[in-house]
Design a protein around this motif. Structure first.
Motif, short mmCIF file in Angstrom:
data_model
loop_
_atom_site.label_atom_id
_atom_site.label_comp_id
_atom_site.label_asym_id
_atom_site.label_seq_id
_atom_site.Cartn_x
_atom_site.Cartn_y
_atom_site.Cartn_z
N VAL A 86 42.66 42.05 40.15
CA VAL A 86 43.14 41.18 41.24
C VAL A 86 44.24 41.89 42.04
O VAL A 86 44.24 41.89 43.28
CB VAL A 86 43.63 39.85 40.66
N ALA A 87 45.17 42.51 41.33
CA ALA A 87 46.29 43.17 42.02
C ALA A 87 45.79 44.32 42.90
O ALA A 87 46.20 44.45 44.07
CB ALA A 87 47.29 43.68 40.99
N THR A 88 44.92 45.15 42.37
CA THR A 88 44.45 46.29 43.17
C THR A 88 43.54 45.83 44.32
O THR A 88 43.53 46.47 45.38
CB THR A 88 43.69 47.28 42.29
N THR A 97 45.23 54.40 50.08
CA THR A 97 45.23 55.25 48.88
C THR A 97 45.04 54.45 47.59
O THR A 97 44.90 55.05 46.51
CB THR A 97 46.55 56.02 48.79
N ALA A 98 45.03 53.13 47.65
CA ALA A 98 44.80 52.31 46.46
C ALA A 98 43.33 51.94 46.29
O ALA A 98 42.97 51.21 45.35
CB ALA A 98 45.64 51.03 46.53
N GLY A 99 42.46 52.44 47.20
CA GLY A 99 41.04 52.09 47.10
C GLY A 99 40.39 52.60 45.83
O GLY A 99 39.56 51.91 45.22
N GLY A 100 40.75 53.83 45.41
CA GLY A 100 40.17 54.36 44.18
C GLY A 100 40.55 53.53 42.96
O GLY A 100 39.71 53.24 42.09
N ALA A 101 41.81 53.12 42.87
CA ALA A 101 42.24 52.27 41.76
C ALA A 101 41.52 50.93 41.80
O ALA A 101 41.19 50.36 40.75
CB ALA A 101 43.75 52.08 41.81
N LEU A 106 37.62 47.25 39.38
CA LEU A 106 36.43 46.39 39.41
C LEU A 106 35.43 46.81 38.34
O LEU A 106 34.81 45.96 37.68
CB LEU A 106 35.79 46.48 40.80
N PHE A 107 35.27 48.11 38.15
CA PHE A 107 34.39 48.60 37.08
C PHE A 107 34.90 48.14 35.71
O PHE A 107 34.11 47.68 34.86
CB PHE A 107 34.32 50.13 37.14
N PHE A 124 35.89 38.76 46.96
CA PHE A 124 37.15 38.90 47.72
C PHE A 124 37.24 40.28 48.37
O PHE A 124 37.62 40.42 49.54
CB PHE A 124 38.34 38.70 46.78
N SER A 125 36.88 41.32 47.62
CA SER A 125 36.93 42.67 48.18
C SER A 125 35.96 42.84 49.34
O SER A 125 36.29 43.48 50.36
CB SER A 125 36.61 43.71 47.09
N LEU A 126 34.76 42.26 49.21
CA LEU A 126 33.79 42.37 50.28
C LEU A 126 34.23 41.56 51.51
O LEU A 126 34.04 41.99 52.66
CB LEU A 126 32.43 41.88 49.80
N ALA A 127 34.82 40.39 51.26
CA ALA A 127 35.27 39.56 52.39
C ALA A 127 36.42 40.20 53.15
O ALA A 127 36.56 40.00 54.37
CB ALA A 127 35.67 38.18 51.87
N THR A 128 37.26 40.94 52.46
CA THR A 128 38.41 41.56 53.12
C THR A 128 38.11 42.96 53.63
O THR A 128 39.00 43.61 54.22
CB THR A 128 39.60 41.63 52.15
#
Length: 399
Positions: A86-88, A97-101, A106-107, A124-128
Motif C-alpha cells: 500500500v505504501a509503495t 524512482t519508487a516504481g521498482g519497489a 505487488l509481487f 489502485f495502481s492501475l487507476a492512478t
C-alpha cells in the motif's frame, strides 16, 4: 479393535501467510534479487526523471530520496507485505524512482496474501497510472500506450506472484499429506504391534492355563490328602510331571514365535478339531469324567481356523471346570455343518463338595468371547439352573 487416529491433533504447517522465523540462504538470495529489480527499475525512472524538462531540483532530489527509501524497504517485504504494498503504491504515484519497489511489493503481496488484497492494490495502481504519466510523461509513448504498458506490467506481476503462491500452497499440502501419511503409518504399526501382543497373550493364556491348572489341581490334591494311597499319589505326581513338561514345551514354542517374528519357525503346529480327542483323553486321565456328543456333518471338512477356535474354547472350559468343579462330570456337545455354522456347548455339574481355592483372573472367558467375536460368531456363558456352569458358542462355517 482400533486405535483412534485423532487422539491428538497435529498442528498445521505454516502456509504462505505465516511469518518466517528466520531467513535461510534461499530467502536471502530472493530478497537480494528483489532488491536488485527494485533498484534497476528505480534507476530507469531516475533516467526518465532527468529527461523531464523544467523539473525543480528539489523535487528531483526528494524523488530520489523517496525511491531509495522504498528500495531499502524491500528487505522488510516479508514481514509487512500488505503495508509495504500500500505504501509503495501510494508513493509511486508521485515518485518515479519508487516504481521498482512498487512492482516488487505487488509481487510480494500476491505471494503472501489472498487475491482480494492483491486486486485492491493492483486496481489502485492501475487507476492512478494516468495521473503518474500525466505528471511524468513518457517522451516515446502517448498516454494510452503508457497506461496499456502499466496494465500489462501489473498483470504480469500479479500473475507471476499468484503462480508462486499456488505452487507453494501445493508443495505445502503435499508435505502435510506426507506428514499425515507417516503419522497414520506409525499408528497402524502401533496397532499391529498391539494386536500381535494381544494375540500372543491370548495364545499364552490358552496354552499354559490348561497345563498349569492340571499341575495346580493335582498338587493341591496331594497337599489336602497326604494319606492318599501310594498308587494315587504316584498317578498325581505323573500328571504333575507331564503337565510341567508340556507347559515348558508350549512356552518354548511361544518364545520361538516371539524370536522369529512368525508362526512358522520354532513353533509346533496349531491344534485343530482333529486334536480335540487327545485333549479330552488328557482331561479324562486327569480325573475329569467326560462325555462327548458329536453331531458334526463332514467333520473332516472343518476349516483349520474354525477347528482351532473350537479347540481353544473346549480347552479353556475344561480348565475352568477343573479349577472350579474338580471331579464334576463335563459334557461337550458339537453340532452343525457347512452353511449352518458350528455350535459348541461345554457344561459341567456342580462340585460334589468344597473346592480348594485356585487363583484366577477371570480373563479366560473374556478371551473366549473375543476369540469367538473375531471368528464372526458369538459366545455366552453362565450358571445352569440345576447347578454347575455352561458355555455356549456358535461359530460360522462357510458352505
Amino acid at each position: 479393535m482400533g486405535i483412534r487416529a485423532d487422539h491428538h491433533r497435529t498442528p498445521p504447517a505454516p502456509g504462505p501467510e505465516a511469518r518466517p522465523a528466520r531467513r535461510g540462504p534461499r530467502d536471502w538470495a530472493a530478497d537480494f534479487a528483489c532488491f536488485a529489480v527494485a533498484v534497476v527499475i528505480g534507476l530507469t525512472g531516475l533516467d526518465a526523471l532527468r529527461q523531464h524538462p523544467g523539473l525543480p531540483a528539489g523535487v528531483a532530489v526528494a524523488d530520489q530520496v523517496v525511491g531509495a527509501l522504498a528500495c531499502a524497504a524491500v528487505w522488510v517485504r516479508r514481514r509487512y507485505p500488505l503495508g509495504f504494498a500500500v505504501a509503495t503504491a501510494v508513493v509511486a504515484v508521485v515518485a518515479q524512482t519508487a516504481g521498482g519497489a512498487a512492482v516488487v511489493a505487488l509481487f510480494t503481496l500476491a505471494v503472501h496474501r489472498p487475491f482480494r488484497q492483491v486486486a485492491w492494490v493492483a486496481a489502485f495502481s492501475l487507476a492512478t497510472a494516468p495521473l503518474t504519466f500525466w505528471l511524468y510523461p513518457e517522451p516515446t509513448l502517448n498516454m494510452l500506450a503508457a497506461v496499456v504498458f502499466a496494465a500489462v506490467l501489473l498483470s504480469a506481476t500479479v500473475g507471476w506472484g499468484m503462480y508462486v503462491r499456488s505452487r507453494r500452497l501445493l508443495l505445502e499440502s503435499l508435505r502435510e499429506r506426507a506428514r499425515r501419511a507417516e503419522a497414520e503409518a506409525e499408528l497402524r504399526a502401533a496397532q499391529a504391534q498391539r494386536l500381535a501382543r494381544e494375540a500372543i497373550a491370548r495364545e499364552m493364556h490358552d496354552v499354559l492355563a490348561h497345563r498349569l491348572t492340571l499341575l495346580s489341581v493335582h498338587a493341591g490334591a496331594l497337599e489336602f490328602r497326604p494319606d492318599a494311597p501310594t498308587a494315587e499319589i504316584a498317578r498325581a505326581a505323573g500328571v504333575i510331571r507331564d503337565s510341567a513338561h508340556d507347559a515348558l514345551q508350549d512356552l518354548r514354542a511361544i518364545i520361538g514365535v516371539l524370536r522369529t517374528g512368525d508362526d512358522t519357525d520354532g513353533a509346533r503346529p496349531q491344534p485343530t478339531l482333529d486334536a480335540l480327542g487327545d485333549l479330552l483323553d488328557e482331561a479324562r486321565e486327569g480325573g475329569t469324567p467326560l462325555t462327548l456328543d458329536r453331531r458334526v456333518t463332514d467333520p473332516g471338512e472343518v476349516p483349520p481356523a474354525l477347528g482351532r477356535t473350537v479347540y481353544r474354547i473346549v480347552q479353556e472350559c475344561l480348565t475352568n471346570a477343573r479349577k472350579h468343579a474338580p471331579g464334576a462330570p463335563v459334557t461337550v456337545t458339537l453340532a452343525g455343518g457347512p452353511g449352518e455354522g458350528l455350535s459348541v456347548e461345554v457344561a459341567n455339574s456342580a462340585p460334589a463338595g468344597p473346592v480348594p481355592p485356585v487363583p484366577g483372573s477371570g480373563q479366560g472367558l473374556i478371551g473366549l468371547t473375543e476369540r469367538a467375536a473375531l471368528a464372526g460368531g458369538r459366545l455366552t456363558h453362565g450358571p445352569r439352573p440345576e447347578g454347575g456352569f455352561r458355555v455356549t458358542a456358535w461359530l460360522p462355517w462357510a458352505p
